[in-house]
Design a protein around this motif. Sequence first.
Motif, mmCIF file in Angstrom:
data_model
loop_
_atom_site.group_PDB
_atom_site.id
_atom_site.type_symbol
_atom_site.label_atom_id
_atom_site.label_comp_id
_atom_site.label_asym_id
_atom_site.label_seq_id
_atom_site.Cartn_x
_atom_site.Cartn_y
_atom_site.Cartn_z
ATOM 1 N N VAL A 8 0.897 -1.192 -0.163
ATOM 2 C CA VAL A 8 -0.150 0.075 0.070
ATOM 3 C C VAL A 8 1.025 1.205 0.024
ATOM 4 C CG1 VAL A 8 -0.158 0.026 2.504
ATOM 5 C CG2 VAL A 8 -2.077 0.925 1.090
ATOM 6 N N VAL A 9 0.328 2.281 -0.538
ATOM 7 C CA VAL A 9 0.973 3.677 -0.806
ATOM 8 C C VAL A 9 0.403 4.543 0.418
ATOM 9 C CG1 VAL A 9 1.859 5.834 -1.885
ATOM 10 C CG2 VAL A 9 1.926 3.560 -3.065
ATOM 11 N N THR A 10 1.220 5.050 1.388
ATOM 12 C CA THR A 10 0.629 6.017 2.421
ATOM 13 C C THR A 10 1.635 7.029 2.845
ATOM 14 O OG1 THR A 10 -0.804 5.724 4.354
ATOM 15 C CG2 THR A 10 1.170 4.443 4.197
ATOM 16 N N ASN A 11 1.221 7.771 3.890
ATOM 17 C CA ASN A 11 1.856 9.107 4.358
ATOM 18 C C ASN A 11 1.631 9.010 5.823
ATOM 19 O OD1 ASN A 11 2.446 11.748 5.412
ATOM 20 N ND2 ASN A 11 3.325 11.879 3.021
ATOM 21 N N ASN A 12 2.566 9.291 6.661
ATOM 22 C CA ASN A 12 2.149 8.950 8.193
ATOM 23 C C ASN A 12 1.650 10.419 8.618
ATOM 24 O OD1 ASN A 12 3.469 6.670 8.556
ATOM 25 N ND2 ASN A 12 5.599 7.507 8.715
ATOM 26 N N PHE A 13 1.652 11.435 7.743
ATOM 27 C CA PHE A 13 1.258 12.753 8.254
ATOM 28 C C PHE A 13 0.417 13.346 7.607
ATOM 29 C CE2 PHE A 13 5.763 11.917 9.278
ATOM 30 C CZ PHE A 13 5.624 12.060 10.664
ATOM 31 N N THR A 14 -0.061 12.869 6.429
ATOM 32 C CA THR A 14 -0.830 13.687 5.406
ATOM 33 C C THR A 14 -2.176 12.549 5.125
ATOM 34 O OG1 THR A 14 0.127 13.342 3.290
ATOM 35 C CG2 THR A 14 0.509 15.302 4.569
ATOM 36 N N ASP A 15 -2.040 11.373 5.086
ATOM 37 C CA ASP A 15 -3.058 10.548 4.832
ATOM 38 C C ASP A 15 -4.058 10.122 5.841
ATOM 39 O OD1 ASP A 15 -4.556 8.091 3.764
ATOM 40 O OD2 ASP A 15 -2.619 6.953 3.104
ATOM 41 N N GLU A 16 -5.278 10.362 5.543
ATOM 42 C CA GLU A 16 -6.228 10.288 6.826
ATOM 43 C C GLU A 16 -6.569 9.104 7.024
ATOM 44 O OE1 GLU A 16 -9.469 13.119 5.693
ATOM 45 O OE2 GLU A 16 -8.445 14.777 5.906
ATOM 46 N N ASN A 17 -6.320 8.175 6.038
ATOM 47 C CA ASN A 17 -6.683 6.757 6.125
ATOM 48 C C ASN A 17 -5.438 5.983 6.343
ATOM 49 O OD1 ASN A 17 -9.411 7.221 5.417
ATOM 50 N ND2 ASN A 17 -9.005 7.396 3.164
ATOM 51 N N MET A 18 -4.459 6.416 6.708
ATOM 52 C CA MET A 18 -3.264 5.666 6.772
ATOM 53 C C MET A 18 -3.536 4.660 7.968
ATOM 54 S SD MET A 18 0.078 5.557 9.093
ATOM 55 C CE MET A 18 -0.420 6.773 10.394
ATOM 56 N N ILE A 19 -3.952 4.523 9.027
ATOM 57 C CA ILE A 19 -4.240 3.652 9.757
ATOM 58 C C ILE A 19 -5.150 2.603 9.457
ATOM 59 C CG2 ILE A 19 -5.210 3.005 12.311
ATOM 60 C CD1 ILE A 19 -4.021 5.714 13.310
ATOM 61 N N ASN A 20 -6.142 2.705 8.758
ATOM 62 C CA ASN A 20 -6.847 1.758 8.156
ATOM 63 C C ASN A 20 -6.212 1.148 7.079
ATOM 64 O OD1 ASN A 20 -9.120 2.232 9.919
ATOM 65 N ND2 ASN A 20 -10.071 3.966 8.671
ATOM 66 N N LYS A 21 -5.650 1.641 6.238
ATOM 67 C CA LYS A 21 -4.753 0.975 5.193
ATOM 68 C C LYS A 21 -3.816 -0.016 5.621
ATOM 69 C CE LYS A 21 -4.607 4.773 1.728
ATOM 70 N NZ LYS A 21 -3.817 5.594 0.960
ATOM 71 N N ILE A 22 -3.045 0.341 6.874
ATOM 72 C CA ILE A 22 -1.991 -0.624 7.370
ATOM 73 C C ILE A 22 -2.701 -1.666 8.060
ATOM 74 C CG2 ILE A 22 -0.097 -0.628 9.043
ATOM 75 C CD1 ILE A 22 0.665 2.068 8.199
ATOM 76 N N LYS A 23 -3.807 -1.539 8.815
ATOM 77 C CA LYS A 23 -4.530 -2.527 9.351
ATOM 78 C C LYS A 23 -5.028 -3.476 8.494
ATOM 79 C CE LYS A 23 -6.133 -0.267 13.507
ATOM 80 N NZ LYS A 23 -7.377 0.261 14.512
ATOM 81 N N THR A 24 -5.561 -2.929 7.411
ATOM 82 C CA THR A 24 -6.124 -3.827 6.273
ATOM 83 C C THR A 24 -4.934 -4.623 5.594
ATOM 84 O OG1 THR A 24 -8.031 -2.391 5.932
ATOM 85 C CG2 THR A 24 -7.368 -3.881 4.064
ATOM 86 N N LEU A 25 -3.984 -3.991 5.399
ATOM 87 C CA LEU A 25 -2.711 -4.435 4.908
ATOM 88 C C LEU A 25 -2.199 -5.850 5.566
ATOM 89 C CD1 LEU A 25 -0.491 -4.177 2.258
ATOM 90 C CD2 LEU A 25 0.616 -3.107 4.298
ATOM 91 N N TRP A 26 -2.150 -5.556 6.950
ATOM 92 C CA TRP A 26 -1.740 -6.757 7.850
ATOM 93 C C TRP A 26 -2.799 -7.643 8.053
ATOM 94 C CZ3 TRP A 26 2.678 -8.110 9.747
ATOM 95 C CH2 TRP A 26 3.602 -7.155 9.837
#
Length: 134
Positions: A8-26
Amino acid sequence: MFFAVNSVVTNNFTDENMINKIKTLWQDAQAKLADNTGCIYAIYHHYQNDYRGDYTLSIAVDHPVKHFSTTIEPNPIDSYAVFQVNDDHEDKIYQTWQHIWALEQDNKIIRAYDIDFEKYYPDGRVEIYISLLT
């Protein structure tokens, strides 16, 4: 060499969906790796610039697995700083990353932003490997 399960492509500071993206990835990776008995890796690569920019996060293993054909190969000349994750904090991974970012801001480490990774051992230990400029 690492064999990617998913990315997944994300950003720790500007991606509002970062946490959900990483949880789904895992969650997706854990379902695909249910029979895995070795280490699992969270690979950080394709950095836009530094830790404040976009990056790709891939979940991977270090051995070939059927249906996982995407490979990620660290630069053989990279050197790495290894950080042991302190397991007495609830947010242990994030705490360690904050420490790494502080070291970088204080010019105590100079990151290469090539391929960094978290190594998850079957016994629960976690190490973070940061590629350094040599």
